[in-house]
Write a protein that holds these residues in place. Structure first.
Motif, PDB file in Angstrom:
ATOM      1  N   SER A 183       0.838  -1.193   0.000  1.00 47.54           N
ATOM      2  CA  SER A 183       0.000   0.000   0.000  1.00 47.54           C
ATOM      3  C   SER A 183       0.880   1.252   0.000  1.00 47.54           C
ATOM      4  CB  SER A 183      -0.902   0.014   1.229  1.00 47.54           C
ATOM      5  OG  SER A 183      -0.128   0.217   2.403  1.00 47.54           O
ATOM      6  N   LYS A 184       0.293   2.356  -0.377  1.00 43.89           N
ATOM      7  CA  LYS A 184       1.004   3.639  -0.384  1.00 43.89           C
ATOM      8  C   LYS A 184       1.514   3.949   1.020  1.00 43.89           C
ATOM      9  CE  LYS A 184       0.416   8.512  -1.488  1.00 43.89           C
ATOM     10  NZ  LYS A 184      -0.486   9.555  -1.968  1.00 43.89           N
ATOM     11  N   GLU A 185       0.684   3.667   2.028  1.00 43.11           N
ATOM     12  CA  GLU A 185       1.068   3.929   3.419  1.00 43.11           C
ATOM     13  C   GLU A 185       2.284   3.086   3.814  1.00 43.11           C
ATOM     14  OE1 GLU A 185      -1.121   2.383   7.111  1.00 43.11           O
ATOM     15  OE2 GLU A 185      -1.848   4.452   6.880  1.00 43.11           O
ATOM     16  N   THR A 186       2.300   1.820   3.430  1.00 40.81           N
ATOM     17  CA  THR A 186       3.431   0.950   3.753  1.00 40.81           C
ATOM     18  C   THR A 186       4.696   1.428   3.056  1.00 40.81           C
ATOM     19  OG1 THR A 186       1.968  -0.943   4.100  1.00 40.81           O
ATOM     20  CG2 THR A 186       4.284  -1.425   3.659  1.00 40.81           C
ATOM     21  N   LEU A 187       4.584   1.819   1.786  1.00 46.46           N
ATOM     22  CA  LEU A 187       5.750   2.332   1.062  1.00 46.46           C
ATOM     23  C   LEU A 187       6.292   3.598   1.710  1.00 46.46           C
ATOM     24  CD1 LEU A 187       4.550   1.724  -2.601  1.00 46.46           C
ATOM     25  CD2 LEU A 187       6.337   0.472  -1.370  1.00 46.46           C
ATOM     26  N   GLU A 188       5.398   4.463   2.188  1.00 47.43           N
ATOM     27  CA  GLU A 188       5.829   5.679   2.878  1.00 47.43           C
ATOM     28  C   GLU A 188       6.528   5.336   4.191  1.00 47.43           C
ATOM     29  OE1 GLU A 188       2.168   7.858   3.156  1.00 47.43           O
ATOM     30  OE2 GLU A 188       2.305   8.601   1.095  1.00 47.43           O
TER      31      GLU A 188
ATOM     32  N   SER B 287      11.559   4.742   7.367  1.00 48.89           N
ATOM     33  CA  SER B 287      12.490   3.859   8.085  1.00 48.89           C
ATOM     34  C   SER B 287      13.877   3.914   7.458  1.00 48.89           C
ATOM     35  CB  SER B 287      11.981   2.411   8.064  1.00 48.89           C
ATOM     36  OG  SER B 287      10.796   2.304   8.794  1.00 48.89           O
ATOM     37  N   ARG B 288      13.914   3.932   6.139  1.00 46.66           N
ATOM     38  CA  ARG B 288      15.193   4.013   5.435  1.00 46.66           C
ATOM     39  C   ARG B 288      15.918   5.309   5.783  1.00 46.66           C
ATOM     40  NH1 ARG B 288      13.106   3.403   0.577  1.00 46.66           N
ATOM     41  NH2 ARG B 288      12.694   1.206   0.936  1.00 46.66           N
ATOM     42  N   GLU B 289      15.178   6.404   5.821  1.00 44.37           N
ATOM     43  CA  GLU B 289      15.777   7.694   6.188  1.00 44.37           C
ATOM     44  C   GLU B 289      16.298   7.671   7.621  1.00 44.37           C
ATOM     45  OE1 GLU B 289      13.660  11.326   5.370  1.00 44.37           O
ATOM     46  OE2 GLU B 289      12.814  10.470   3.538  1.00 44.37           O
ATOM     47  N   GLN B 290      15.525   7.085   8.538  1.00 44.11           N
ATOM     48  CA  GLN B 290      15.958   6.993   9.929  1.00 44.11           C
ATOM     49  C   GLN B 290      17.254   6.200  10.031  1.00 44.11           C
ATOM     50  OE1 GLN B 290      12.446   5.264  11.641  1.00 44.11           O
ATOM     51  NE2 GLN B 290      11.602   7.252  12.245  1.00 44.11           N
TER      52      GLN B 290
END
Length: 97
Positions: free
Chosen positions: A62-67, A72-75
């Motif tokens: 979902s769009k929410e999961t991708l966001e 998480s990647r940025e963190q």
């Protein structure tokens, strides 16, 4: 559903088996309208692809999961994450009773 035996074992020279399937007329009309729009060269090709997706569905996030994954990647890139072992140790869950 019946099968057409094109050769030994019901398969033709391409390794496929012909089957007869009853489909509601309205659904078949929708398939006929749609398959060329989606780039298929035949109704059979489109239906085979749909059957493959039914047997082995593709995972769509979902769009929410991708966001959430992007956040998480940025963190992780900013050093804002902790390993599971570090968290267990900090919370006293490192296996010691």
């Amino acid at each position: 559903m019946s099968t057409d035996t094109g050769g030994p074992g019901g398969k033709d020279s391409n390794g496929t088996t012909k089957i007869d399937v009853r489909v509601p007329t309205e659904l078949l009309e929708e398939i006929d309208e749609e398959y060329q729009r989606r780039g298929y060269t035949s109704r059979s090709e489109a239906i085979r692809d749909a059957l493959r997706d039914w047997v082995e569905p593709t995972v769509q996030l979902s769009k929410e999961t991708l966001e959430d994954l992007a956040a998480s990647r940025e963190q992780r890139e900013h050093g804002e994450t902790h390993s599971a072992n570090d968290v267990r140790t900090r919370l006293g869950l490192d296996g010691e009773e």
